[in-house]
Write a protein that holds these residues in place. Structure first.
Motif, PDB file in Angstrom:
ATOM      1  N   PRO A 157       0.801  -1.231   0.000  1.00 44.66           N
ATOM      2  CA  PRO A 157       0.000   0.000   0.000  1.00 44.66           C
ATOM      3  C   PRO A 157       0.831   1.278   0.000  1.00 44.66           C
ATOM      4  CG  PRO A 157      -0.918  -1.583   1.541  1.00 44.66           C
ATOM      5  CD  PRO A 157       0.382  -2.161   1.072  1.00 44.66           C
ATOM      6  N   LYS A 158       1.941   1.267   0.740  1.00 38.56           N
ATOM      7  CA  LYS A 158       2.774   2.479   0.796  1.00 38.56           C
ATOM      8  C   LYS A 158       3.388   2.789  -0.567  1.00 38.56           C
ATOM      9  CE  LYS A 158       3.943   2.401   5.717  1.00 38.56           C
ATOM     10  NZ  LYS A 158       5.041   2.335   6.721  1.00 38.56           N
ATOM     11  N   VAL A 159       3.738   1.739  -1.300  1.00 38.09           N
ATOM     12  CA  VAL A 159       4.272   1.932  -2.648  1.00 38.09           C
ATOM     13  C   VAL A 159       3.204   2.562  -3.538  1.00 38.09           C
ATOM     14  CG1 VAL A 159       5.096   0.762  -4.734  1.00 38.09           C
ATOM     15  CG2 VAL A 159       5.957   0.070  -2.483  1.00 38.09           C
ATOM     16  N   THR A 160       1.993   2.032  -3.452  1.00 38.80           N
ATOM     17  CA  THR A 160       0.878   2.576  -4.233  1.00 38.80           C
ATOM     18  C   THR A 160       0.668   4.052  -3.932  1.00 38.80           C
ATOM     19  OG1 THR A 160      -0.288   0.467  -4.440  1.00 38.80           O
ATOM     20  CG2 THR A 160      -1.622   2.465  -4.563  1.00 38.80           C
ATOM     21  N   ILE A 161       0.600   4.395  -2.650  1.00 35.92           N
ATOM     22  CA  ILE A 161       0.356   5.791  -2.262  1.00 35.92           C
ATOM     23  C   ILE A 161       1.459   6.703  -2.787  1.00 35.92           C
ATOM     24  CG2 ILE A 161       0.197   7.385  -0.310  1.00 35.92           C
ATOM     25  CD1 ILE A 161      -1.206   5.142   1.247  1.00 35.92           C
ATOM     26  N   ASN A 162       2.706   6.313  -2.587  1.00 39.45           N
ATOM     27  CA  ASN A 162       3.830   7.146  -3.032  1.00 39.45           C
ATOM     28  C   ASN A 162       3.822   7.340  -4.554  1.00 39.45           C
ATOM     29  OD1 ASN A 162       4.820   7.542  -0.451  1.00 39.45           O
ATOM     30  ND2 ASN A 162       6.177   5.765  -0.544  1.00 39.45           N
ATOM     31  N   GLU A 163       3.491   6.282  -5.276  1.00 42.06           N
ATOM     32  CA  GLU A 163       3.465   6.375  -6.741  1.00 42.06           C
ATOM     33  C   GLU A 163       2.422   7.383  -7.211  1.00 42.06           C
ATOM     34  OE1 GLU A 163       5.291   5.216  -9.062  1.00 42.06           O
ATOM     35  OE2 GLU A 163       6.459   3.602  -8.168  1.00 42.06           O
ATOM     36  N   ILE A 165       0.987   9.808  -5.452  1.00 36.80           N
ATOM     37  CA  ILE A 165       1.337  11.172  -5.019  1.00 36.80           C
ATOM     38  C   ILE A 165       2.254  11.810  -6.060  1.00 36.80           C
ATOM     39  CG2 ILE A 165       2.654  12.527  -3.334  1.00 36.80           C
ATOM     40  CD1 ILE A 165       1.744  10.552  -1.198  1.00 36.80           C
ATOM     41  N   ASP A 166       3.270  11.050  -6.489  1.00 35.54           N
ATOM     42  CA  ASP A 166       4.210  11.570  -7.487  1.00 35.54           C
ATOM     43  C   ASP A 166       3.518  11.893  -8.806  1.00 35.54           C
ATOM     44  OD1 ASP A 166       6.302  11.369  -5.736  1.00 35.54           O
ATOM     45  OD2 ASP A 166       7.059   9.455  -6.515  1.00 35.54           O
ATOM     46  N   LEU A 167       2.612  11.031  -9.233  1.00 30.47           N
ATOM     47  CA  LEU A 167       1.902  11.282 -10.487  1.00 30.47           C
ATOM     48  C   LEU A 167       0.983  12.491 -10.368  1.00 30.47           C
ATOM     49  CD1 LEU A 167       0.983   7.700 -11.763  1.00 30.47           C
ATOM     50  CD2 LEU A 167       2.943   9.124 -12.338  1.00 30.47           C
ATOM     51  N   ALA A 168       0.354  12.649  -9.207  1.00 34.07           N
ATOM     52  CA  ALA A 168      -0.522  13.806  -8.998  1.00 34.07           C
ATOM     53  C   ALA A 168       0.278  15.106  -9.061  1.00 34.07           C
ATOM     54  CB  ALA A 168      -1.236  13.684  -7.657  1.00 34.07           C
ATOM     55  N   ASN A 198      -2.686  12.092  -1.448  1.00 37.96           N
ATOM     56  CA  ASN A 198      -2.053  11.450  -0.291  1.00 37.96           C
ATOM     57  C   ASN A 198      -3.068  11.282   0.843  1.00 37.96           C
ATOM     58  OD1 ASN A 198      -0.242  10.510   1.637  1.00 37.96           O
ATOM     59  ND2 ASN A 198       0.507  12.559   2.152  1.00 37.96           N
ATOM     60  N   GLY A 199      -3.787  12.360   1.165  1.00 38.28           N
ATOM     61  CA  GLY A 199      -4.742  12.313   2.278  1.00 38.28           C
ATOM     62  C   GLY A 199      -5.870  11.326   2.037  1.00 38.28           C
ATOM     63  N   ILE A 200      -6.438  11.354   0.853  1.00 40.81           N
ATOM     64  CA  ILE A 200      -7.572  10.478   0.555  1.00 40.81           C
ATOM     65  C   ILE A 200      -7.143   9.010   0.552  1.00 40.81           C
ATOM     66  CG2 ILE A 200      -9.335   9.845  -1.138  1.00 40.81           C
ATOM     67  CD1 ILE A 200      -9.853  12.523   0.205  1.00 40.81           C
ATOM     68  N   LEU A 201      -6.049   8.702  -0.150  1.00 35.19           N
ATOM     69  CA  LEU A 201      -5.604   7.303  -0.240  1.00 35.19           C
ATOM     70  C   LEU A 201      -5.176   6.766   1.121  1.00 35.19           C
ATOM     71  CD1 LEU A 201      -3.581   7.071  -3.583  1.00 35.19           C
ATOM     72  CD2 LEU A 201      -5.896   6.264  -3.102  1.00 35.19           C
ATOM     73  N   ASP A 202      -4.528   7.601   1.916  1.00 30.64           N
ATOM     74  CA  ASP A 202      -4.084   7.126   3.233  1.00 30.64           C
ATOM     75  C   ASP A 202      -5.282   6.838   4.135  1.00 30.64           C
ATOM     76  OD1 ASP A 202      -1.834   6.457   4.899  1.00 30.64           O
ATOM     77  OD2 ASP A 202      -2.340   8.202   6.116  1.00 30.64           O
TER      78      ASP A 202
END
Length: 325
Positions: free
Chosen positions: A278-284, A286-289, A302-306
């Motif tokens: 999950p942390k990999v997904t979130i970081n990816e 965030i970077d694309l956004a 970041n806030g919504i996915l977390d």
């Protein structure tokens, strides 16, 4: 060889095109000369065909860079012939160094099936503006100190053979803003793929013989891309059920379309891709956004996915079951 990040970018772009009805940019100058256009399987959906075409653009861009690099090195022989053919050639005209045209790594590239197949399929030599830029880049090479050092060394060392080609690629092509502008006009996917293909080129110059054109993407990665695209399309209702309550004061209909797509892809990875942490997904995402949406999108995604991640974990629903049709 295509990175997971670039897969996500292309899935995101395909979804955006499908949702908005906008056509993805088509590098017509490049693909009007393609000898063997990609032939998708009849069973592929419209979305999958669009996705395959996006990957094909990346392969074409990489092939063009390799071809351009080899043509700059080989131009030494053309320069020597042209100058020797002058009506009154000078001593300098008759002594143009052509050592680089026999570069051992260069010829390993030229003789590899990857290079031959790529050049045959994508026909990079048919791009009219290329010859002018090959000559310009070669002239920059002849004026450089590394080229003088290369020519002054006796014999051929594996390290120096590779270093001079890396110098052309890194210092005379990528570091040249005018050359980059030229490539950006040819390839609309340059901004998306440049960083990944730069790393790929460095690996290619290490072992050109092991690269195969049909393995540029690889079946496993294409399957992942199709599954991610399919999940976002077919499971959209399920994904939005998790996302919409977290928007609070945000109206989902007024939310930036790209932000919503990134959220849906993130939640799809949470729910249907068991091997992606999950942390990999979130970081990816965030970077694309940050890279593709608004200035505030990174923090928002970041806030919504977390929050969704925490709720899924608390409810014991982060099962990470691989998505199946």
């Amino acid at each position: 060889m295509i990175s997971r990040r670039n897969i996500r970018v292309k899935v995101m772009q395909c979804l955006y095109a499908l949702r908005t009805g906008n056509e993805l940019p088509f590098p017509s100058k490049v693909f009007q000369n393609s000898k063997k256009p990609v032939t998708p399987a009849a069973s592929e959906s419209t979305a999958e065909k669009l996705l395959r075409r996006q990957f094909d653009y990346s392969i074409s861009l990489f092939i063009y860079q390799v071809w351009f690099l080899t043509e700059v090195a080989r131009y030494a022989e053309t320069d020597a012939r042209n100058r020797a053919a002058k009506h009154l050639p000078t001593a300098e005209d008759l002594s143009v160094p052509v050592k680089i045209a026999g570069n051992e790594l260069l010829w390993r590239i030229l003789e590899s099936s990857f290079y031959k197949d790529g050049v045959e399929q994508y026909q990079p030599s048919m791009i009219e503006e290329s010859q002018e830029w090959i000559k310009k880049t070669y002239n920059l090479l002849t004026q450089s100190t590394p080229y003088a050092v290369y020519n002054s060394a006796e014999g051929r060392e594996k390290k120096s053979e590779k270093e001079i080609l890396e110098f052309i690629y890194n210092d005379l092509m990528l570091a040249n803003e005018d050359w980059v502008s030229f490539i950006e006009e040819l390839y609309t996917n340059w901004d998306d793929d440049a960083e990944m293909l730069q790393l790929l080129m460095l690996h290619y110059l290490q072992k050109p013989g092991v690269f195969q054109l049909k393995e540029m993407i690889g079946q496993e990665k294409f399957v992942f891309a199709c599954q991610l695209l399919d999940a976002a399309e077919k499971k959209k209702t399920v994904l939005d059920e998790w996302i919409t309550p977290k928007l609070r004061n945000w109206d989902a209909d007024r939310l930036a379309q790209l932000d919503m797509i990134l959220l849906e892809l993130g939640v799809a990875e949470f729910l249907f891709f068991e091997t992606i942490p999950p942390k990999v997904t979130i970081n990816e995402y965030i970077d694309l956004a940050k890279a593709y949406s608004t200035n505030q999108s990174g923090q928002f995604v970041n806030g919504i996915l977390d929050n969704i991640r925490k709720e899924l974990e608390a409810a014991g629903k982060m099962e990470k079951v691989a998505f199946k049709k």
